[in-house]
Design an enzyme around this catalytic site. Structure first.
Site, PDB file in Angstrom:
ATOM      1  N   GLU A   1     -18.472  -6.354  -2.252  1.00 28.64           N
ATOM      2  CA  GLU A   1     -17.092  -6.821  -2.152  1.00 28.64           C
ATOM      3  C   GLU A   1     -16.937  -8.233  -2.699  1.00 28.64           C
ATOM      4  OE1 GLU A   1     -13.813  -4.977  -0.219  1.00 28.64           O
ATOM      5  OE2 GLU A   1     -14.893  -4.635  -2.083  1.00 28.64           O
TER       6      GLU A   1
ATOM      7  N   GLU B   1       0.829  -1.210   0.000  1.00 27.40           N
ATOM      8  CA  GLU B   1       0.000   0.000   0.000  1.00 27.40           C
ATOM      9  C   GLU B   1       0.862   1.258   0.000  1.00 27.40           C
ATOM     10  OE1 GLU B   1      -3.041  -0.013  -0.531  1.00 27.40           O
ATOM     11  OE2 GLU B   1      -3.876  -1.932   0.136  1.00 27.40           O
TER      12      GLU B   1
ATOM     13  N   GLU C   1     -12.437   0.284  -9.471  1.00 27.65           N
ATOM     14  CA  GLU C   1     -12.012  -0.589 -10.563  1.00 27.65           C
ATOM     15  C   GLU C   1     -13.036  -0.671 -11.696  1.00 27.65           C
ATOM     16  OE1 GLU C   1      -9.417  -1.370  -7.256  1.00 27.65           O
ATOM     17  OE2 GLU C   1     -11.615  -1.366  -7.375  1.00 27.65           O
TER      18      GLU C   1
ATOM     19  N   ASP D   1      -4.418  -9.747  -8.598  1.00 23.03           N
ATOM     20  CA  ASP D   1      -4.834  -8.827  -9.654  1.00 23.03           C
ATOM     21  C   ASP D   1      -3.716  -7.995 -10.289  1.00 23.03           C
ATOM     22  OD1 ASP D   1      -4.551  -7.505  -7.245  1.00 23.03           O
ATOM     23  OD2 ASP D   1      -6.513  -6.568  -7.263  1.00 23.03           O
TER      24      ASP D   1
END
EC number: 3.2.1.-
Length: 867
Positions: free
Chosen positions: A388, A147, A406, A294
């Site tokens: 989610e 992150e 996204e 991803d």
């Protein structure tokens, strides 16, 4: 996602093999010709309405950013329900979610380049001054390496990229002297100790002040990290090296990628979700394109675009081929086991996979991008936001929605690729939903439950970094942006890095470890721009024809698991019939069975037996002309009264069925146009309707992969006349066949579960030879995502040879609940009655609990790399 275009200034800054003019050309060069095709098929949105929506996005950003600066700064994030800042250690811990917070004004840094994209240059200049004045990177706090890299390091580099651009323009940032870059370099060095492992994979967390493994660091004991955590570093670290000339950052990121590539599962070419950073063993062996993996795939392709290194493209294409072979089950993307990729690892999907259609646009694979995006949009229309996680029948699995960007990202790139105004309407829906359901007086609040509309006191920094950027670019014309967006690539956090970095400070040795581990089929790699005449046929309704069958996929899906009856009653829909609710005296229940081809027999002891009736179609086969069956047949006399052979592609299956039916065919066999496809390796496939009523189609239809279809074609070439038997069950053979080929007692003793997976058989009968051969395909008559299938090839002179994954289905979209699939026992010499008694039916609650336990176990195993 990335925007691809030319380098800065002129072609002189383009590397010898300009990456963005090759694979990434679909995001730039190819889009020009595509746009004119798409816009012809739909009413374009007026410039006035686009400007209105763009201004609305600007106002929404001001509302979010302004409230953060007023009520939260210098805290990392805004708590929009209580109008205060979220400071690490002063609020109740949220577990791994808090690892993004490092007391470094996260939201401000993450928003820097968004300010420039939205043409707020004065605010950008003020924000940069605040960062330089107030932000401290030397805090005693444990943060996520992943992150911190994508949000803080990426935010500083994106801010630096646009700061030097503005300085060159001569109006703003004239005082700027690479201060953000120096902060980025400082942060980069603080992250480097995380790579002190034998594998080169970084530790998942690091203390900004004390590093790793010191007592005061309070970290460094972890053994596992997610694939995305270790594989989403190359863009930021390489950019830092190219900007500063310090090659160590790019070297460390490359080493981590090399190790992940080496540890991929060699037979499937897939990677797992989590890996041991010391041994390289896979800890979680499920594989997908969502949470935990991803951005690893995303960064392989984008590293090629930014750095021009062919090995990254080769790796991406190898993985992509495996994804489309195993994980992609259009329009679904389902996790599988890396060692058994034909076996689904879960029955639900997570929201993070919504980025994948956008990545497919960059790859140039538009059709599946349209399909998956449309499926996701239908889920959003049902729940207002993307949950989610949601099940394969589109029910809520995890109800939260933290305002993830996204889907907006993929919407933007599909619009860039197609010019289809449909995607502007999708963006408009997103804006309306955000304002209607997420907007609160102090910003925008995450959804705690999309079903109830309840909020969570949370507004993540990525909401400002990505959501408003993509929505604004969706509606903006080129003149609305003060710089050429095509000169930059987007990181996974939507930070902008200039493409001219590809030719700057290239001092890192590039060890191509790709060919060392795999034989590469070069035909699978797109070294040139895809032909737009193939991607976008001269049909203005092309995109609509892809989306149309998916319009009702959510509403018409068959529910699995426990049904909330009260929800069904509120919506006016009847809940599906469950096996445990079935009543033999209820006429409606008996009618449902009748439609399934099942009748009920009462036994003397009070039990009932359910009998499924065979439906057989037997006839000679003939090839249709045209072979794709997409228009009126020119050889109706050849297929009249026969089973027509047609090739997949060019139009919907329902259209093919109607054309051969109108020509007098009694059945149809669709053969895959993907040469070399086989039930041995290909994922389950389901023929679908065209979104319209298909009650007019009365003939049976069967799909065969290329390898299995070739058996029929070879037989025709050798013997001219070949007779085929289409049957619902492997047992439903013609009496002649039964006399010549009796089932073995071993097969007779198979379990009900094995027999239940059989539902279709083709027998090829050579009319000129006493020999006979058969192709039996046995897929389960369930929804396409829950099937397990098997098939065999046999003849009177050879033993059966197992194959897998031939699948057939009706075209009318009907489906039944898993628990309603009443299975048929095989005939044996002891019991010739092919019925299954109700008492032998497995209790559905057992399978439900098993699914729950599997999901709970997976949930407990999730680290921060998960949702």
């Amino acid at each position: 996602m990335s925007e691809a275009g030319g380098g800065r200034g002129s072609g002189s800054s383009v590397p010898q093999r300009a990456p963005w003019s090759l694979v990434a050309a679909t995001a730039a060069l190819c889009l020009v010709s595509a746009t004119s095709v798409w816009t012809a098929g739909a009413a374009p949105m007026s410039r006035e309405e686009k400007q209105k929506l763009g201004n609305q996005v600007l106002e929404m950003f001001d509302h979010a950013y302004g409230n953060y600066m007023e009520h939260a700064y210098p805290a990392d994030e805004l708590m929009p329900l209580t109008c205060r800042g979220r400071i690490r250690g002063q609020e109740p811990s949220r577990g791994d979610v808090d690892d993004a917070l490092g007391k470094f004004s996260l939201t401000l840094i993450d928003s820097l380049d968004t300010l420039v994209v939205l043409n707020k240059t004065k605010e950008f200049e003020d924000a940069v001054r605040k960062v330089l004045r107030d932000v401290n990177l030397d805090n005693d706090v444990v943060v996520s390496v992943f992150e911190t890299n994508i949000r803080v390091l990426g935010g500083l580099l994106g801010g630096h990229s646009l700061a030097i651009m503005l300085k060159e323009k001569g109006e703003y940032m004239q005082w700027y002297n690479d201060e953000l870059l120096q902060m980025a370099k400082q942060l980069g060095y603080k992250l480097l100790p995380a790579f002190n492992t034998t594998s080169g994979l970084p530790y998942p967390r690091i203390n900004l002040k004390f590093g790793i493994r010191k007592p005061e660091a309070r970290t460094g004991t972890e053994t596992d990290t997610c694939t995305a955590c270790a594989g989403t570093l190359i863009l930021e670290f390489a950019a830092l090296s190219r900007f500063t000339g310090a090659t160590i950052f790019e070297e460390y990121a490359r080493k981590a990628l090399d190790f992940l590539w080496e540890k991929r599962q060699r037979s499937s070419n897939l990677v797992g979700v989590t890996i041991n950073i010391h041994t390289g063993d896979w800890v979680r062996k499920d594989s997908g394109v969502g949470a935990g993996i991803d951005s690893y795939y995303e960064y392989l392709l984008k590293a090629y675009v930014l750095l021009g290194d062919d090995s990254f493209l080769e790796r991406f294409n190898t993985h992509y081929d495996a994804i489309m072979r195993y994980i992609s089950q259009p329009p679904l993307l389902l996790d599988v086991h890396i060692h058994k990729p034909m076996l689904n690892a879960r029955t639900w999907m997570d929201a993070l996979l919504a980025f994948f259609p956008g990545l497919q646009v960059l790859k140039g694979d538009i059709r599946p991008a349209i399909e998956t995006h449309e499926m996701l949009y239908q889920v959003i229309k049902k729940h207002n936001f993307l949950p989610e996680a949601f099940t394969t029948d589109f029910r809520v699995h995890w109800a939260q929605h933290p305002l993830r960007p996204e889907f907006a990202e993929s919407t933007y790139f599909l619009y860039k690729a197609t010019g289809d105004p449909y995607y502007l309407e999708v963006g408009k829906t997103l804006i309306e939903n955000l304002n209607k359901y997420a907007r609160v007086p102090c910003g925008f609040a995450a959804m705690k439950d999309v079903r109830t509309g309840s909020h969570e006191d949370r507004m993540d920094s990525f909401f400002l970094a990505e959501m408003f950027k993509y929505l604004y670019l969706l509606f903006a014309d080129k003149e609305d942006i003060i710089f050429d967006i095509e000169d930059y690539i987007f990181t996974t956090e939507a930070h902008l890095l200039p493409l001219w970095l590809s030719t700057t400070n290239q001092r890192v040795s590039k060890k191509n470890t790709t060919s060392e581990y795999t034989e590469l089929d070069d035909s699978n790699f797109d070294w040139t721009c895809p032909n737009t005449q193939i991607l976008f046929p001269n049909d203005p309704l092309y995109a609509q024809s892809i989306r149309e069958p998916l319009k009702n996929v959510v509403d018409k899906s068959c529910p699995r698991g426990i049904i909330r009856v009260e929800e069904s009653l509120r919506s006016g829909a009847k809940p599906p019939l469950r096996a445990r609710d079935f009543m033999a005296t209820n006429p409606e229940h008996l009618e449902i069975l009748k439609k399934m081809g099942v009748s009920l027999i009462h036994l003397k002891d009070g039990r009932v037996q359910l009998v499924q009736h065979a439906i057989q179609t037997r006839g000679f086969v003939a090839s249709s002309k045209p072979y794709n069956g997409c228009s009126e047949l020119t050889n109706p006399e050849a297929v009249m009264g026969k089973i027509a052979l047609i090739q997949r592609g060019q139009c919907m299956f329902a259209e093919k069925a109607r054309n051969i039916q109108n020509a007098g065919a009694i059945g149809g066999i669709v053969i895959d146009d993907n040469e070399g496809s086989s039930s041995d390796t290909a994922p389950l496939f389901q023929m679908a309707g065209d979104g319209k009523d298909t009650d007019d189609i009365t003939i049976p239809m069967l799909f065969l992969f290329s390898k299995e279809g070739g058996i029929i074609l070879d037989a025709i070439r050798e013997y001219e006349e070949v007779e085929v038997l289409l049957s619902d069950k492997a047992k439903d053979r013609d009496p002649e066949m039964e006399n010549e080929e009796q089932p073995s007692s071993e097969n007779d003793s198979q379990s009900a579960e094995q027999i239940a997976s059989r539902s279709q058989e083709i027998d090829l009968v050579d009319q000129e030879s006493p020999e006979e051969s058969s192709v039996n395909s046995h897929p389960e008559a369930l929804s396409p995502v829950d099937t397990d299938s098997a098939a065999s090839v046999s003849s009177s002179e050879q033993d059966s040879n197992p194959m897998e994954n031939l699948e057939t289905t009706s075209l009318d979209g009907e489906c039944t609940d898993l628990d309603n699939q009443l299975q048929e026992q095989p005939e044996t010499e002891e019991d010739s009655n092919p019925n299954v008694s109700w008492g032998k039916k497995a209790q559905p609650i057992d399978s439900i609990l098993a699914d729950w336990n599997e999901d709970i176990e997976a949930f407990e195993m999730m680290d921060k790399d998960e949702l």
